[in-house]
Design a protein around this motif. Sequence first.
Motif, PDB file in Angstrom:
ATOM      1  N   ASN A  43       0.866  -1.183   0.000  1.00 58.05           N
ATOM      2  CA  ASN A  43       0.000   0.000   0.000  1.00 58.05           C
ATOM      3  C   ASN A  43       0.899   1.228   0.000  1.00 58.05           C
ATOM      4  O   ASN A  43       1.479   1.587   1.026  1.00 58.05           O
TER       5      ASN A  43
ATOM      6  N   SER B 187     -16.416   7.093   2.558  1.00 59.54           N
ATOM      7  CA  SER B 187     -16.116   6.439   1.269  1.00 59.54           C
ATOM      8  C   SER B 187     -17.333   6.447   0.356  1.00 59.54           C
ATOM      9  O   SER B 187     -17.210   6.618  -0.869  1.00 59.54           O
ATOM     10  N   TYR B 224      -5.897   4.196   0.402  1.00 57.09           N
ATOM     11  CA  TYR B 224      -5.034   3.540  -0.581  1.00 57.09           C
ATOM     12  C   TYR B 224      -5.163   4.349  -1.867  1.00 57.09           C
ATOM     13  O   TYR B 224      -6.123   5.102  -2.033  1.00 57.09           O
ATOM     14  N   ASP B 253     -12.592   2.386  -7.445  1.00 59.67           N
ATOM     15  CA  ASP B 253     -12.279   1.623  -6.232  1.00 59.67           C
ATOM     16  C   ASP B 253     -11.542   2.576  -5.306  1.00 59.67           C
ATOM     17  O   ASP B 253     -10.354   2.855  -5.492  1.00 59.67           O
ATOM     18  N   GLY B 255     -11.425   4.454  -1.122  1.00 61.02           N
ATOM     19  CA  GLY B 255     -11.821   4.345   0.273  1.00 61.02           C
ATOM     20  C   GLY B 255     -11.173   5.436   1.093  1.00 61.02           C
ATOM     21  O   GLY B 255     -10.029   5.815   0.847  1.00 61.02           O
ATOM     22  N   ASP B 265     -13.376   0.599   1.883  1.00 63.66           N
ATOM     23  CA  ASP B 265     -12.816   0.078   0.629  1.00 63.66           C
ATOM     24  C   ASP B 265     -13.986  -0.320  -0.254  1.00 63.66           C
ATOM     25  O   ASP B 265     -14.499  -1.429  -0.161  1.00 63.66           O
ATOM     26  N   LEU B 350     -10.406  -6.124   6.547  1.00 61.84           N
ATOM     27  CA  LEU B 350     -10.343  -4.660   6.455  1.00 61.84           C
ATOM     28  C   LEU B 350     -10.268  -4.107   7.875  1.00 61.84           C
ATOM     29  O   LEU B 350     -10.906  -4.644   8.788  1.00 61.84           O
ATOM     30  N   THR B 354      -5.965  -1.346   4.676  1.00 61.69           N
ATOM     31  CA  THR B 354      -6.944  -1.760   3.674  1.00 61.69           C
ATOM     32  C   THR B 354      -6.916  -3.279   3.506  1.00 61.69           C
ATOM     33  O   THR B 354      -7.964  -3.924   3.562  1.00 61.69           O
ATOM     34  N   THR B 396     -14.144  -7.369   3.070  1.00 59.94           N
ATOM     35  CA  THR B 396     -14.745  -6.882   1.829  1.00 59.94           C
ATOM     36  C   THR B 396     -15.328  -8.058   1.060  1.00 59.94           C
ATOM     37  O   THR B 396     -14.853  -9.183   1.160  1.00 59.94           O
TER      38      THR B 396
END
Lengths: 467, 467
Positions: A43, B187, B224, B253, B255, B265, B350, B354, B396
């Motif tokens: 990351n 998010s 991220y 994508d 978050g 995320d 998560l 992430t 996730t």
Amino acid sequence: MELNLFDKQVYTNRRNILKNTIGADGIILLLGNEDSSMSYKDNCYPFRQDSSFLYYFGLDTPSIAAIIDTETGEEVIFGNELTIDDIVWTGTLPSVSEMAAMVGVAKTSPTDQIIHYVHKAQASGRRVHILPPYRPENKVKLASWLNISLNDVAEHVSLKLIKAVIAQRVIKSALEIEEMEKAVSISVDMQLAVIKNTAPSIKEYHLVAKALEVAQAANGRLGYPAIITTHGQTLHTHYYGNTLQEGRMVLSDIGAENNMHYGGDLTRTFPVGRSFTSRQKELYEVVLTAMDHAISMLKPGVRYKDIHLSACQKLAEGLVQVNLMKGDPAEIVAAGAHAMFFQCGLGHMLGMDTHDMEDLGEQYVGYTDALKKETEIFGLKSLRLGRELQSGFVLTVEPGIYIIPELIDRWQAEKKFTEFINYDVLNTYRDFGGIRIEDNFLITDTGSHLLGKYLPKTLKEIEALKG
Amino acid sequence: MELNLFDKQVYTNRRNILKNTIGADGIILLLGNEDSSMSYKDNCYPFRQDSSFLYYFGLDTPSIAAIIDTETGEEVIFGNELTIDDIVWTGTLPSVSEMAAMVGVAKTSPTDQIIHYVHKAQASGRRVHILPPYRPENKVKLASWLNISLNDVAEHVSLKLIKAVIAQRVIKSALEIEEMEKAVSISVDMQLAVIKNTAPSIKEYHLVAKALEVAQAANGRLGYPAIITTHGQTLHTHYYGNTLQEGRMVLSDIGAENNMHYGGDLTRTFPVGRSFTSRQKELYEVVLTAMDHAISMLKPGVRYKDIHLSACQKLAEGLVQVNLMKGDPAEIVAAGAHAMFFQCGLGHMLGMDTHDMEDLGEQYVGYTDALKKETEIFGLKSLRLGRELQSGFVLTVEPGIYIIPELIDRWQAEKKFTEFINYDVLNTYRDFGGIRIEDNFLITDTGSHLLGKYLPKTLKEIEALKG
């Protein structure tokens, strides 16, 4: 995916000049940067390539390096080709040899071959020129390749290479100036968004959000962490949790780095509400006068240290007028008493790095063999640029007045400069904050040129933006 | 400046549990992170503290570390106090001992004392438990303090400590879930801004700008690097230079990480214009069906690997229906042929990270001694979570269909899975891109709970947002 590059001849020419400067003297090893991890290895922060690597090799991708053999003229870019797993996860990229060709380099090799080149050079007693590493992983790699301890890497840095790189990078070409104009103009748009969105009872981080949005929407990013604060006296604060209050000011020091990695660095100070208070106006005018004075002095042949000291004297004159200081402004500056209000330097070189080439050594970037950087005197020790200006330099002019309660308490307890500082008056300013005004200039043959679009800076202009 | 902290009892309790798990067995050395340099040492990325350090010690400032003596119970936080120069440049902060008190630690010491604690422990034959370092500077420090080579650091990592930390961090407390709800809701707001601002002829980076703005305006940041792309088939692309074209989709994508460093995320895939094409609708429904199926299976006691495989079968069923695949869906999945379309895993843990705790080892976070992570099988080797679910896990669910031309070409040349893949049809989808839909769930005692506000995910809901 497109790579952002100048024409390949630009990079070839830059490398040829470097080779000429170094002469036939071993090999030059330039490391690109790697991805930097945030909270776990994969990351990563947004990738930032090393600026000197960008200057000579242009390629804005992680984990590549290059060698220039100054004796044979051979140039090699080292990098590993993508696997099918890489393509699934991160998409296709040109191959290493395709990328190398885009910057005029014919030869490429896998990364693990670097060590053989280095050992071969060492074995035949040839020098390996390296720049000082500022990232720990590059220091580790250099220590390993040179077969020395981490602590000894600094001793192996090549002053000859440092000076050669600085001599090239410090004079901006027309192409570079064009990029800097763009970067500063994006920075202007960021400032306008921040100023226009400033209002009582919002948080500082709401303004940071505007700056980020404008930079990113221009396909750029912040060149350095935003300073957007109601505590403008803290020179480099990155805390954004304060609530804006009517009557206070916001100091916004932000700059975009554009997609070619050239940057702007602008500061404005403006009221939270619609207008400045009379105290704020008074000190703002003092700073602006010092700034305009400094700008008027910008031209080749003038030492920036003298411009700094002259600007300090203008600040001192203004501070005497508003009764925060007393005595003769020239004596104030000679004694260093103005550093109660202006603790830092008037400006610095600007380029791909905000403090351009800072890690190559401020002594070499901002000073000369004849003019050494001060290391002891408060105020001057933070002046990053002192040398005679030359046409092609790009620099910031950023005078300020900062009221730092901790510094007041310390100096007052030490009875420091009581002949110059009116501590009684000063203590009534303890909650004032700070003011900085900063623009970016190119030194021309005859004077200077303001980079980027004009960003309002007079009291009237600023208040008009808030209307 | 305010520090963002839970009540100090929270940290004390967490450390007490850790001490109980480890037992009387030497000392635990936890390193905080340092600032990471961008293009020169003092120009740093936004600071990110190590998540395990945050978990046990809460302090979100660079260059601190801590030792827990599991035999005496002593806890020490190591850090250096600010100088007046620091205060001028970065402002005041609580002292190290004040900060330590805020997280229930009574003893502090300057950073250079760590080595004495470590040497003393080593001299008396006591174990020094460390976690695997993912930042090079921390690896260098550990090697120096433990007096071992950089290459030997990995061998000195404590599996006992890794497992103890994972056992705690993997079960989210009510306090943590509250933070995750906030992070996911931010998010959601980011996604809504991105979706609503998507339109033909703008660039991807304009959408990234909206995501950044929303995250920062909520006093958060991106957890991220954003993936906002018209090339959704590239799983982790961070290139934002493409122009959006009518008829294509955007895969977003993104978050937020909130100010307590918990993250969301989320992924949505939506049309550039107002509506999906019929081909897009068909495959979107396939992905959504697989997702809803997976969600319906979430509950304690079920292996996530089984949910993954079951979702793969749903994807295969749908792909057969649209004629991209043929044959029996169960056989397709058993053979691994679905990995032409779904190359990665269904989801991951998560938390503050992430991919939560990824660098402590996916085998330990997502698997068990009895259930080993696959390392060879394409598809399963990228499944980060396989173990039986427990109440308190946060994870996730993110199925997808990705059409990767390079993979088509490779497999077709190898005549791979010709009994399951209709290459003729597939080749007419070469420019399709990719679809992923992703939400975040807490495993409850009886099933699962969607974290954060609801983010539209059906075709109708998405098109309504674009109306």
